[in-house]
Design a protein around this motif. Structure first.
Motif, PDB file in Angstrom:
ATOM      1  N   PRO A  33       0.822  -1.215   0.000  1.00  0.00           N
ATOM      2  CA  PRO A  33       0.000   0.000   0.000  1.00  0.00           C
ATOM      3  C   PRO A  33       0.857   1.268   0.000  1.00  0.00           C
ATOM      4  O   PRO A  33       1.943   1.292   0.588  1.00  0.00           O
ATOM      5  CB  PRO A  33      -0.783  -0.094   1.315  1.00  0.00           C
ATOM      6  CG  PRO A  33      -0.743  -1.527   1.692  1.00  0.00           C
ATOM      7  CD  PRO A  33       0.548  -2.059   1.158  1.00  0.00           C
ATOM      8  N   ARG A  34       0.349   2.276  -0.678  1.00  0.00           N
ATOM      9  CA  ARG A  34       1.048   3.571  -0.746  1.00  0.00           C
ATOM     10  C   ARG A  34       0.050   4.704  -0.679  1.00  0.00           C
ATOM     11  O   ARG A  34      -1.064   4.596  -1.175  1.00  0.00           O
ATOM     12  CB  ARG A  34       1.835   3.692  -2.044  1.00  0.00           C
ATOM     13  CG  ARG A  34       3.041   2.806  -2.099  1.00  0.00           C
ATOM     14  CD  ARG A  34       3.874   3.153  -3.279  1.00  0.00           C
ATOM     15  NE  ARG A  34       5.073   2.324  -3.275  1.00  0.00           N
ATOM     16  CZ  ARG A  34       6.144   2.615  -3.956  1.00  0.00           C
ATOM     17  NH1 ARG A  34       6.197   3.679  -4.701  1.00  0.00           N
ATOM     18  NH2 ARG A  34       7.199   1.827  -3.904  1.00  0.00           N
ATOM     19  N   ARG A  35       0.517   5.790  -0.113  1.00  0.00           N
ATOM     20  CA  ARG A  35      -0.258   7.022  -0.137  1.00  0.00           C
ATOM     21  C   ARG A  35      -0.048   7.683  -1.491  1.00  0.00           C
ATOM     22  O   ARG A  35       0.879   7.371  -2.237  1.00  0.00           O
ATOM     23  CB  ARG A  35       0.191   7.937   0.998  1.00  0.00           C
ATOM     24  CG  ARG A  35      -0.106   7.312   2.366  1.00  0.00           C
ATOM     25  CD  ARG A  35       0.399   8.160   3.470  1.00  0.00           C
ATOM     26  NE  ARG A  35      -0.499   9.312   3.614  1.00  0.00           N
ATOM     27  CZ  ARG A  35      -0.393  10.188   4.589  1.00  0.00           C
ATOM     28  NH1 ARG A  35       0.543  10.066   5.500  1.00  0.00           N
ATOM     29  NH2 ARG A  35      -1.234  11.201   4.660  1.00  0.00           N
ATOM     30  N   ARG A  36      -0.927   8.612  -1.783  1.00  0.00           N
ATOM     31  CA  ARG A  36      -0.896   9.314  -3.063  1.00  0.00           C
ATOM     32  C   ARG A  36       0.443   9.974  -3.345  1.00  0.00           C
ATOM     33  O   ARG A  36       1.007   9.855  -4.428  1.00  0.00           O
ATOM     34  CB  ARG A  36      -1.994  10.362  -3.021  1.00  0.00           C
ATOM     35  CG  ARG A  36      -2.634  10.635  -4.265  1.00  0.00           C
ATOM     36  CD  ARG A  36      -3.639  11.771  -4.003  1.00  0.00           C
ATOM     37  NE  ARG A  36      -3.618  12.531  -5.192  1.00  0.00           N
ATOM     38  CZ  ARG A  36      -4.144  12.080  -6.313  1.00  0.00           C
ATOM     39  NH1 ARG A  36      -4.751  10.939  -6.353  1.00  0.00           N
ATOM     40  NH2 ARG A  36      -4.049  12.784  -7.396  1.00  0.00           N
ATOM     41  N   ARG A  66      -9.032   1.466  -2.077  1.00  0.00           N
ATOM     42  CA  ARG A  66      -8.731   2.727  -1.397  1.00  0.00           C
ATOM     43  C   ARG A  66      -9.143   2.576   0.058  1.00  0.00           C
ATOM     44  O   ARG A  66     -10.278   2.228   0.350  1.00  0.00           O
ATOM     45  CB  ARG A  66      -9.520   3.858  -2.060  1.00  0.00           C
ATOM     46  CG  ARG A  66      -9.317   5.215  -1.460  1.00  0.00           C
ATOM     47  CD  ARG A  66     -10.243   6.219  -2.164  1.00  0.00           C
ATOM     48  NE  ARG A  66     -10.009   7.568  -1.727  1.00  0.00           N
ATOM     49  CZ  ARG A  66     -10.569   8.124  -0.652  1.00  0.00           C
ATOM     50  NH1 ARG A  66     -11.423   7.423   0.084  1.00  0.00           N
ATOM     51  NH2 ARG A  66     -10.293   9.366  -0.324  1.00  0.00           N
ATOM     52  N   HIS A  67      -8.194   2.841   0.960  1.00  0.00           N
ATOM     53  CA  HIS A  67      -8.502   2.730   2.384  1.00  0.00           C
ATOM     54  C   HIS A  67      -8.243   4.076   3.053  1.00  0.00           C
ATOM     55  O   HIS A  67      -7.115   4.563   3.077  1.00  0.00           O
ATOM     56  CB  HIS A  67      -7.648   1.644   3.040  1.00  0.00           C
ATOM     57  CG  HIS A  67      -7.941   1.474   4.492  1.00  0.00           C
ATOM     58  ND1 HIS A  67      -9.115   0.934   4.957  1.00  0.00           N
ATOM     59  CD2 HIS A  67      -7.210   1.792   5.586  1.00  0.00           C
ATOM     60  CE1 HIS A  67      -9.092   0.918   6.277  1.00  0.00           C
ATOM     61  NE2 HIS A  67      -7.938   1.440   6.674  1.00  0.00           N
ATOM     62  N   ALA A  68      -9.318   4.682   3.568  1.00  0.00           N
ATOM     63  CA  ALA A  68      -9.210   5.943   4.296  1.00  0.00           C
ATOM     64  C   ALA A  68      -9.116   5.628   5.782  1.00  0.00           C
ATOM     65  O   ALA A  68     -10.016   5.017   6.350  1.00  0.00           O
ATOM     66  CB  ALA A  68     -10.419   6.822   4.001  1.00  0.00           C
ATOM     67  N   HIS A  69      -8.027   6.033   6.399  1.00  0.00           N
ATOM     68  CA  HIS A  69      -7.819   5.809   7.835  1.00  0.00           C
ATOM     69  C   HIS A  69      -8.522   6.915   8.616  1.00  0.00           C
ATOM     70  O   HIS A  69      -8.448   8.089   8.249  1.00  0.00           O
ATOM     71  CB  HIS A  69      -6.323   5.808   8.165  1.00  0.00           C
ATOM     72  CG  HIS A  69      -5.584   4.695   7.500  1.00  0.00           C
ATOM     73  ND1 HIS A  69      -5.427   3.466   8.086  1.00  0.00           N
ATOM     74  CD2 HIS A  69      -4.967   4.625   6.294  1.00  0.00           C
ATOM     75  CE1 HIS A  69      -4.736   2.682   7.271  1.00  0.00           C
ATOM     76  NE2 HIS A  69      -4.450   3.364   6.184  1.00  0.00           N
ATOM     77  N   ALA A  70      -9.186   6.551   9.683  1.00  0.00           N
ATOM     78  CA  ALA A  70      -9.915   7.511  10.521  1.00  0.00           C
ATOM     79  C   ALA A  70      -8.941   8.157  11.496  1.00  0.00           C
ATOM     80  O   ALA A  70      -8.805   7.730  12.650  1.00  0.00           O
ATOM     81  CB  ALA A  70     -11.049   6.814  11.259  1.00  0.00           C
ATOM     82  N   GLU A  71      -8.234   9.145  11.018  1.00  0.00           N
ATOM     83  CA  GLU A  71      -7.298   9.870  11.867  1.00  0.00           C
ATOM     84  C   GLU A  71      -7.165  11.288  11.353  1.00  0.00           C
ATOM     85  O   GLU A  71      -7.586  11.601  10.247  1.00  0.00           O
ATOM     86  CB  GLU A  71      -5.934   9.162  11.906  1.00  0.00           C
ATOM     87  CG  GLU A  71      -5.349   8.883  10.548  1.00  0.00           C
ATOM     88  CD  GLU A  71      -4.114   7.995  10.591  1.00  0.00           C
ATOM     89  OE1 GLU A  71      -3.113   8.378   9.969  1.00  0.00           O
ATOM     90  OE2 GLU A  71      -4.151   6.945  11.248  1.00  0.00           O
ATOM     91  N   ALA A  72      -6.580  12.147  12.176  1.00  0.00           N
ATOM     92  CA  ALA A  72      -6.377  13.538  11.781  1.00  0.00           C
ATOM     93  C   ALA A  72      -4.876  13.791  11.715  1.00  0.00           C
ATOM     94  O   ALA A  72      -4.170  13.503  12.671  1.00  0.00           O
ATOM     95  CB  ALA A  72      -7.045  14.474  12.772  1.00  0.00           C
ATOM     96  N   PRO A  73      -4.374  14.313  10.633  1.00  0.00           N
ATOM     97  CA  PRO A  73      -5.086  14.574   9.380  1.00  0.00           C
ATOM     98  C   PRO A  73      -5.448  13.265   8.677  1.00  0.00           C
ATOM     99  O   PRO A  73      -4.840  12.229   8.940  1.00  0.00           O
ATOM    100  CB  PRO A  73      -4.073  15.372   8.558  1.00  0.00           C
ATOM    101  CG  PRO A  73      -2.736  14.969   9.089  1.00  0.00           C
ATOM    102  CD  PRO A  73      -2.946  14.639  10.548  1.00  0.00           C
ATOM    103  N   ARG A  75      -5.713  10.174   6.291  1.00  0.00           N
ATOM    104  CA  ARG A  75      -4.685   9.436   5.558  1.00  0.00           C
ATOM    105  C   ARG A  75      -5.382   8.409   4.679  1.00  0.00           C
ATOM    106  O   ARG A  75      -6.214   7.640   5.150  1.00  0.00           O
ATOM    107  CB  ARG A  75      -3.732   8.744   6.530  1.00  0.00           C
ATOM    108  CG  ARG A  75      -2.622   7.970   5.845  1.00  0.00           C
ATOM    109  CD  ARG A  75      -1.564   7.514   6.841  1.00  0.00           C
ATOM    110  NE  ARG A  75      -2.121   6.723   7.911  1.00  0.00           N
ATOM    111  CZ  ARG A  75      -1.990   5.406   8.026  1.00  0.00           C
ATOM    112  NH1 ARG A  75      -1.338   4.710   7.108  1.00  0.00           N
ATOM    113  NH2 ARG A  75      -2.513   4.762   9.045  1.00  0.00           N
ATOM    114  N   VAL A  76      -5.052   8.424   3.392  1.00  0.00           N
ATOM    115  CA  VAL A  76      -5.633   7.491   2.433  1.00  0.00           C
ATOM    116  C   VAL A  76      -4.505   6.691   1.805  1.00  0.00           C
ATOM    117  O   VAL A  76      -3.489   7.245   1.395  1.00  0.00           O
ATOM    118  CB  VAL A  76      -6.439   8.236   1.337  1.00  0.00           C
ATOM    119  CG1 VAL A  76      -6.945   7.275   0.289  1.00  0.00           C
ATOM    120  CG2 VAL A  76      -7.585   9.018   1.953  1.00  0.00           C
ATOM    121  N   GLU A  77      -4.701   5.386   1.743  1.00  0.00           N
ATOM    122  CA  GLU A  77      -3.735   4.515   1.095  1.00  0.00           C
ATOM    123  C   GLU A  77      -4.419   3.735  -0.021  1.00  0.00           C
ATOM    124  O   GLU A  77      -5.604   3.426   0.075  1.00  0.00           O
ATOM    125  CB  GLU A  77      -3.133   3.518   2.091  1.00  0.00           C
ATOM    126  CG  GLU A  77      -2.199   4.134   3.096  1.00  0.00           C
ATOM    127  CD  GLU A  77      -1.597   3.095   4.013  1.00  0.00           C
ATOM    128  OE1 GLU A  77      -0.423   3.268   4.360  1.00  0.00           O
ATOM    129  OE2 GLU A  77      -2.290   2.123   4.377  1.00  0.00           O
TER     130      GLU A  77
END
Length: 123
Positions: A33-36, A66-73, A75-77
């Motif tokens: 997995p990688r971020r944008r 696409r996995h959006a992590h529930a954190e601030a800020p 984070r999408v991988e």
């Protein structure tokens, strides 16, 4: 006997290689997995729009998740799905081997065709 029609399965599969950046994005995700921004850094020369378009196509084809992590800020991988991994491990790797073996021949043929096209024609 198979009938070759516009909506056949072969065309659906080969359409996966029509867009220049799609196989490159798939290959970049092969390591996990990688971020944008990591994808953009790993893929030289890709614009933000081209990356967005490629990710949308790959998501729509079920090749990338696409996995959006529930954190601030936020984070999408992005990661390969099992289907995407099978494409990378099979046809994409085979195309890579073929390219390694035949790229020089392919480029020479393209250069020769360009030279013939651009040379003055005999009258």
């Amino acid at each position: 006997m198979h009938e070759w029609v516009a909506d056949c399965r072969l065309r659906a599969a080969t359409d996966l290689f029509v867009h220049i950046w799609d196989p490159v994005v798939l290959a970049a995700l092969d390591g996990g997995p990688r971020r944008r921004r990591e994808l953009r850094a790993a893929i030289g020369g890709i614009s933000d729009k081209a990356l967005t378009d490629a990710l949308r196509r790959l998501l729509a084809n079920g090749l990338v998740d696409r996995h959006a992590h529930a954190e601030a800020p936020p984070r999408v991988e992005y990661a390969l799905t099992a289907l995407g991994q099978s494409l990378v491990d099979g046809p994409l790797r085979a195309l890579g081997r073929w390219t390694t073996e035949h790229a020089d021949e392919l480029l020479a043929a393209q250069e020769n065709a360009t030279a013939r096209r651009d040379s003055p024609q005999d009258a």
